[in-house]
Design a protein around this motif. Structure first.
Motif, mmCIF file in Angstrom:
data_model
loop_
_atom_site.group_PDB
_atom_site.id
_atom_site.type_symbol
_atom_site.label_atom_id
_atom_site.label_comp_id
_atom_site.label_asym_id
_atom_site.label_seq_id
_atom_site.Cartn_x
_atom_site.Cartn_y
_atom_site.Cartn_z
ATOM 1 N N ARG A 69 -9.017 -5.735 19.206
ATOM 2 C CA ARG A 69 -9.211 -7.037 19.547
ATOM 3 C C ARG A 69 -8.731 -7.324 21.001
ATOM 4 N NH1 ARG A 69 -8.169 -11.023 15.025
ATOM 5 N NH2 ARG A 69 -9.291 -12.448 16.517
ATOM 6 N N TYR A 70 -9.259 -8.278 21.637
ATOM 7 C CA TYR A 70 -8.655 -8.827 22.927
ATOM 8 C C TYR A 70 -8.823 -10.065 22.623
ATOM 9 C CZ TYR A 70 -9.607 -4.452 25.917
ATOM 10 O OH TYR A 70 -9.776 -3.461 26.516
ATOM 11 N N PHE A 119 -4.792 -5.889 20.541
ATOM 12 C CA PHE A 119 -4.156 -5.473 19.399
ATOM 13 C C PHE A 119 -5.145 -4.895 18.549
ATOM 14 C CE2 PHE A 119 -5.129 -9.817 18.718
ATOM 15 C CZ PHE A 119 -5.628 -10.189 17.470
ATOM 16 N N TRP A 120 -4.935 -4.080 17.520
ATOM 17 C CA TRP A 120 -5.785 -3.545 16.550
ATOM 18 C C TRP A 120 -5.887 -4.706 15.305
ATOM 19 C CZ3 TRP A 120 -9.246 0.168 16.694
ATOM 20 C CH2 TRP A 120 -9.093 1.065 17.811
ATOM 21 N N GLY A 121 -7.092 -4.749 14.797
ATOM 22 C CA GLY A 121 -7.265 -5.892 13.657
ATOM 23 C C GLY A 121 -7.000 -5.574 12.535
ATOM 24 N N ASP A 122 -6.096 -4.414 12.245
ATOM 25 C CA ASP A 122 -5.441 -4.271 10.826
ATOM 26 C C ASP A 122 -4.212 -4.496 10.891
ATOM 27 O OD1 ASP A 122 -4.960 -1.964 12.618
ATOM 28 O OD2 ASP A 122 -5.187 -0.531 11.142
ATOM 29 N N GLN A 123 -3.671 -5.040 12.147
ATOM 30 C CA GLN A 123 -2.198 -5.274 12.178
ATOM 31 C C GLN A 123 -2.301 -6.807 11.824
ATOM 32 O OE1 GLN A 123 -2.050 -4.385 16.387
ATOM 33 N NE2 GLN A 123 0.166 -3.828 15.908
ATOM 34 N N GLU A 124 -1.048 -7.248 10.885
ATOM 35 C CA GLU A 124 -0.755 -8.533 10.593
ATOM 36 C C GLU A 124 -0.365 -9.334 11.781
ATOM 37 O OE1 GLU A 124 2.248 -10.959 7.765
ATOM 38 O OE2 GLU A 124 0.696 -9.830 6.860
#
Length: 177
Positions: free
Chosen positions: A62-63, A94-99
């Motif tokens: 994600r941007y 960031f990666w979308g699996d990060q909270e």
């Protein structure tokens, strides 16, 4: 080389836990965001709650950029808590699996990538801007400073030329499928 203008009637609006999302473009066109079966998605969202948690999107890069307001992000990176403050037209990835937790009421701009490459950047325009076309495609979102402002968008050979009549800020997404 083909140019397509996406109009407001083509947008898809929906609610999420922290506000409203406006999907500007999804590819392929028959994709459905809910099933997460898309190559890329471009959207704008409002965050209407002072504190919110972003929807987890495993496998999606994600941007994120802020169009209006100020956003404070908190996420875990390399087993450490990372904080980021986004002002208008800053870009964060960031990666979308990060909270990701956020603080602030804003209007944002998103590029989500899956099974393709891309980049989102903010450009401040005060004069003629030439965009060189490359393989893949690009998406432009123009935010004009004055309501009476407008811009001219023309194609010259393999380049696109944007000429604003007043200061403008532009979000440009480059996507290579």
């Amino acid at each position: 080389m083909m140019m397509t203008k996406i109009e407001e009637k083509d947008y898809k609006k929906s609610k999420w836990s922290g506000g409203t999302t406006t999907q500007l473009l999804i590819w392929p066109p028959e994709s459905d965001y809910k099933t997460r079966e898309f190559q890329f998605r471009i959207s704008s969202a409002t965050i209407e709650e002072e504190h919110s948690v972003f929807t987890k999107l495993p496998g999606i890069y994600r941007y994120l950029s802020v169009l209006e307001g100020k956003l404070e992000l908190t996420l875990e990176k390399n087993n450490k808590i990372h904080q980021e403050i986004l002002n208008p037209f800053d870009v964060f990835t960031f990666w979308g699996d990060q909270e990701v937790k956020s603080k602030g009421k804003v209007r944002d701009f998103n590029l989500m990538l899956q099974q393709c490459k891309g980049k989102l950047e903010a450009i401040k325009m005060e004069e003629r801007q030439v965009l060189h076309s490359a393989s893949g495609c690009f998406f432009l979102y123009l935010e004009l400073k004055a309501k009476e402002s407008f811009y001219e968008f023309t194609q010259e050979l393999r380049n696109y030329v944007i000429t604003p009549t007043a200061e403008a800020k532009m979000m440009m997404a480059w996507i290579e499928i």
